[in-house]
Design a protein around this motif. Sequence first.
Motif, mmCIF file in Angstrom:
data_model
loop_
_atom_site.group_PDB
_atom_site.id
_atom_site.type_symbol
_atom_site.label_atom_id
_atom_site.label_comp_id
_atom_site.label_asym_id
_atom_site.label_seq_id
_atom_site.Cartn_x
_atom_site.Cartn_y
_atom_site.Cartn_z
ATOM 1 N N VAL A 127 -22.714 35.266 -60.177
ATOM 2 C CA VAL A 127 -22.342 35.580 -62.171
ATOM 3 C C VAL A 127 -23.612 34.456 -62.355
ATOM 4 O O VAL A 127 -24.063 34.873 -62.908
ATOM 5 N N GLY A 128 -24.307 33.063 -61.724
ATOM 6 C CA GLY A 128 -24.994 32.892 -62.402
ATOM 7 C C GLY A 128 -26.406 32.933 -61.584
ATOM 8 O O GLY A 128 -27.391 32.530 -62.078
ATOM 9 N N THR A 129 -26.218 33.461 -60.874
ATOM 10 C CA THR A 129 -27.691 33.820 -60.463
ATOM 11 C C THR A 129 -28.253 36.329 -59.870
ATOM 12 O O THR A 129 -28.845 36.137 -59.348
ATOM 13 N N THR A 130 -27.226 36.153 -60.618
ATOM 14 C CA THR A 130 -27.178 37.942 -60.500
ATOM 15 C C THR A 130 -27.835 38.250 -62.676
ATOM 16 O O THR A 130 -26.637 38.346 -63.320
ATOM 17 N N PRO A 131 -27.826 39.526 -61.713
ATOM 18 C CA PRO A 131 -28.055 40.435 -63.340
ATOM 19 C C PRO A 131 -26.148 40.774 -63.776
ATOM 20 O O PRO A 131 -25.555 40.999 -62.943
ATOM 21 N N ARG A 132 -26.467 40.271 -65.026
ATOM 22 C CA ARG A 132 -24.592 40.610 -65.515
ATOM 23 C C ARG A 132 -23.718 41.474 -64.737
ATOM 24 O O ARG A 132 -22.965 41.537 -64.179
ATOM 25 N N ARG A 133 -24.532 42.766 -65.573
ATOM 26 C CA ARG A 133 -24.424 44.117 -64.869
ATOM 27 C C ARG A 133 -23.183 44.801 -63.247
ATOM 28 O O ARG A 133 -22.738 45.036 -62.717
ATOM 29 N N GLU A 134 -24.857 43.682 -62.489
ATOM 30 C CA GLU A 134 -24.519 44.070 -61.392
ATOM 31 C C GLU A 134 -23.219 42.969 -60.621
ATOM 32 O O GLU A 134 -22.665 42.718 -59.931
ATOM 33 N N ALA A 135 -22.712 41.754 -61.471
ATOM 34 C CA ALA A 135 -22.221 40.935 -61.526
ATOM 35 C C ALA A 135 -20.362 40.923 -62.072
ATOM 36 O O ALA A 135 -20.217 40.098 -61.728
ATOM 37 N N ILE A 136 -20.749 42.649 -61.945
ATOM 38 C CA ILE A 136 -19.087 42.475 -62.520
ATOM 39 C C ILE A 136 -17.584 41.661 -62.162
ATOM 40 O O ILE A 136 -17.071 41.256 -62.133
ATOM 41 N N PRO A 137 -17.979 42.331 -60.490
ATOM 42 C CA PRO A 137 -16.498 42.152 -60.011
ATOM 43 C C PRO A 137 -16.309 40.706 -60.236
ATOM 44 O O PRO A 137 -15.283 40.085 -59.957
ATOM 45 N N ALA A 138 -17.492 40.033 -59.811
ATOM 46 C CA ALA A 138 -17.675 38.475 -59.186
ATOM 47 C C ALA A 138 -16.803 37.821 -60.543
ATOM 48 O O ALA A 138 -16.946 36.930 -61.020
ATOM 49 N N LEU A 139 -18.015 38.638 -62.338
ATOM 50 C CA LEU A 139 -17.802 38.017 -63.203
ATOM 51 C C LEU A 139 -15.517 37.699 -63.604
ATOM 52 O O LEU A 139 -14.693 37.075 -63.775
ATOM 53 N N LYS A 140 -15.523 38.918 -62.755
ATOM 54 C CA LYS A 140 -14.071 39.364 -63.050
ATOM 55 C C LYS A 140 -13.211 38.108 -62.663
ATOM 56 O O LYS A 140 -11.990 37.399 -62.590
ATOM 57 N N GLN A 141 -13.262 37.397 -61.202
ATOM 58 C CA GLN A 141 -13.286 36.312 -60.103
ATOM 59 C C GLN A 141 -13.259 35.326 -60.771
ATOM 60 O O GLN A 141 -12.044 34.647 -61.379
ATOM 61 N N VAL A 142 -14.953 35.032 -61.480
ATOM 62 C CA VAL A 142 -14.452 33.611 -62.408
ATOM 63 C C VAL A 142 -13.671 33.578 -63.908
ATOM 64 O O VAL A 142 -12.913 32.880 -63.966
ATOM 65 N N LEU A 143 -13.341 34.636 -64.571
ATOM 66 C CA LEU A 143 -12.569 34.591 -65.621
ATOM 67 C C LEU A 143 -10.904 34.658 -65.234
ATOM 68 O O LEU A 143 -10.283 34.159 -65.960
ATOM 69 N N ALA A 144 -10.704 34.544 -63.656
ATOM 70 C CA ALA A 144 -9.301 34.782 -63.202
ATOM 71 C C ALA A 144 -9.155 32.800 -63.353
ATOM 72 O O ALA A 144 -7.927 32.893 -63.381
ATOM 73 N N GLY A 145 -9.925 32.566 -62.829
ATOM 74 C CA GLY A 145 -10.222 31.327 -63.116
ATOM 75 C C GLY A 145 -10.496 29.583 -63.581
ATOM 76 O O GLY A 145 -9.924 28.587 -63.711
ATOM 77 N N CYS A 146 -10.580 30.903 -64.778
ATOM 78 C CA CYS A 146 -10.786 29.213 -66.144
ATOM 79 C C CYS A 146 -10.935 30.061 -67.420
ATOM 80 O O CYS A 146 -9.653 31.170 -68.054
#
Length: 220
Positions: A127-146
Amino acid sequence: MRIVKYFYEEPMPLEALTPDRDPAARGQRGPTLPLDDLLQAPAYYRGYLAGTDQAAGRVGLTTVEPPEAYLPALLAVGGPGDWVQLAEGTIDRLPIGQVRATLQAPDATQVLLAGAAAVPEGALQTVGTTPRREAIPALKQVLAGCRVAFFPEPAHDGFDWSLYATQPLREPLVDALAQHPVKGVRRFVLPYQRARSEQKFYFESWQLDAAPLPDYIQEV
């Protein structure tokens, strides 16, 4: 006059996300999923806190003084619990004093997480190193834990903050703004979908003297 603006999109399907720094973010790009998939997708909540110091001719939330104009609102939506920062590829837990400093001057911060319980480090790095649109699956994982994920967004001067969460953000943030008035600072709240052009995003440059402001712009 100093201005703080909060743009919200509640709820929003992450599949429809357009990165804030993409010039099309406030343009005409629309969702890319079929309607049925969008209706069945989990709800997420998005906010963008921006600011302007008109007297100084500076644009960016972190240029607005004093920081009490916006800092209590960011801390309120972050809430209690651990704060975790990804900066230059390194993940650290931050004490609240350092959190306050980071919200005022993100510098090398890539992502700041509030209420971080069990966030996968690999997903956070993505999430921190990838353009936001391309990191959506990782962003969902992050949001599930914060509770909330904060992203510093470079402005003309300083930074704005993007916020993403699985719970509504608008009400607690607006409540915190209302509870912390600051002399010489005006705060406004408006739906992101009504500010998708540069002119509307920077409405304070030409519209503050309008009588009255459009009904979708709420002054706190």
